[in-house]
Scaffold this active site. Structure first.
Site, PDB file in Angstrom:
ATOM      1  N   HIS A 107      -5.374  -8.737  -1.331  1.00 42.05           N
ATOM      2  CA  HIS A 107      -5.800 -10.102  -0.985  1.00 42.05           C
ATOM      3  C   HIS A 107      -7.272 -10.334  -1.345  1.00 42.05           C
ATOM      4  O   HIS A 107      -8.084 -10.711  -0.497  1.00 42.05           O
ATOM      5  CB  HIS A 107      -5.570 -10.375   0.507  1.00 42.05           C
ATOM      6  CG  HIS A 107      -5.400 -11.843   0.799  1.00 42.05           C
ATOM      7  ND1 HIS A 107      -4.600 -12.310   1.817  1.00 42.05           N
ATOM      8  CD2 HIS A 107      -5.925 -12.953   0.213  1.00 42.05           C
ATOM      9  CE1 HIS A 107      -4.647 -13.631   1.856  1.00 42.05           C
ATOM     10  NE2 HIS A 107      -5.450 -14.048   0.880  1.00 42.05           N
TER      11      HIS A 107
ATOM     12  N   GLU B 294       0.322  -8.386   6.171  1.00 46.88           N
ATOM     13  CA  GLU B 294      -0.919  -7.756   5.721  1.00 46.88           C
ATOM     14  C   GLU B 294      -1.655  -7.151   6.919  1.00 46.88           C
ATOM     15  O   GLU B 294      -1.622  -7.720   8.012  1.00 46.88           O
ATOM     16  CB  GLU B 294      -1.804  -8.796   5.018  1.00 46.88           C
ATOM     17  CG  GLU B 294      -1.170  -9.350   3.749  1.00 46.88           C
ATOM     18  CD  GLU B 294      -2.037 -10.372   3.029  1.00 46.88           C
ATOM     19  OE1 GLU B 294      -3.200 -10.584   3.442  1.00 46.88           O
ATOM     20  OE2 GLU B 294      -1.573 -10.947   2.033  1.00 46.88           O
TER      21      GLU B 294
END
Length: 310
Positions: free
Chosen positions: A282, A264
């Site tokens: 997220h 990420e």
């Protein structure tokens, strides 16, 4: 411990945390954009260090935290903190598991509904000038089997929400699931392989550990039904993304909704190119209510520790 402690907050958190700590006499430095090299220079001056998810407190940073007594994460997981290094220096590590459970459980429900009714596609095609009423034949959650892998606070909350939608719950956890909870939601306990091969929807709520790394791999994906959807809001590393990509592309499972990824930010991730995948960045705990609650929980835990209550 004295209440006259110095606190370094390294990430953006709800203002209530700062307010409660200052009200109780703590000296707070709020640096939500602080970088690792700056933390390394300053961390030795503070008794309490608070992070959310942006900041990673690695071993080399913690080794500089000579005055530190408490490290707090305004969130659930502790994978951005080297807990072993903290324990070696006698630093207590705390988190706020209570803060995110409802927000994450509601996100899972939203993702399941989006998968069942293809809502992202419906919205996208209308914006592109297409009216796909006949083509968009969805399905209902009522009566479907939801497999919950990990029955901690979030997994239990999800199961309760799903029961209200008349879903059937299958549960698996390495920790024994209380019989009282199983009776409450009508949960059927199963081993992991049985759950994966039986459920229509599978939601993962486990921490990232060496044991859960690529818990979902090509072999396990091959045992799932072609109509199965998987949802991951826990940690990206528990799924082998290459194996998932192949399974989705080849139609071995129906679809996936992912809020977390192996790397990420996941910009450019090939999974996002597939039409049967829904991606979110997220945002499981990213609600005003969850952030305020988590901040409140952390503030209260710090104060109770300083007062010797816990």
């Amino acid at each position: 411990m004295s209440m006259n402690q110095t606190v370094l907050i390294c990430d953006q958190v709800d203002k209530i945390l700062n307010e409660i700590l200052q009200k109780n006499g703590l000296k707070v430095t709020y640096e939500p954009e602080i970088m690792p090299d700056q933390i390394k220079e300053k961390i030795g001056n503070y008794e309490i260090v608070i992070v959310r998810s942006r900041t990673k407190l690695t071993k080399d940073l913690i080794e500089k935290a000579d005055k530190c007594k408490i490290i707090a994460r305004v969130g659930v997981g502790l994978d951005n903190i080297d807990v072993d290094a903290a324990k070696a220096k006698g630093i207590r590590v705390i988190n706020a598991v209570e803060g995110a459970m409802n927000a994450v459980a509601e996100l899972v429900l939203g993702l399941m509904l989006s998968l069942a009714r293809e809502m992202p596609r419906a919205d996208r095609e209308i914006r592109n000038g297409k009216w796909l009423k006949k083509e968009l034949m969805g399905s209902e959650l009522s009566g479907k089997y939801l497999g919950v892998v990990g029955l901690g606070n979030i997994g239990k909350k999800l199961a309760r929400h799903a029961k209200a939608l008349n879903m059937n719950i299958i549960g698996y956890d390495v920790i024994p699931i209380p019989d009282e909870f199983s009776r409450e939601v009508g949960l059927v306990k199963a081993d992991l392989d049985t759950l994966l091969s039986s459920a229509d929807y599978i939601s993962f709520h486990v921490p990232f550990t060496p044991e859960t790394h690529h818990l979902v791999n090509a072999q396990r994906l091959s045992t799932m039904k072609k109509t199965t959807y998987i949802i991951n809001t826990s940690r990206g590393e528990i799924i082998d993304e290459d194996a998932l990509y192949n399974a989705l592309k080849e139609g071995k499972i129906a679809g996936a909704a992912l809020d977390v990824f192996e790397k990420e930010p996941a910009v450019g991730n090939k999974l996002a190119t597939l039409p049967n995948v829904i991606c979110t960045p997220h945002i499981g705990a990213q609600t005003r209510e969850a952030q305020a609650l988590a901040a409140n929980v952390i503030a209260e835990k710090i104060i109770m520790i300083l007062r010797g209550v816990i």
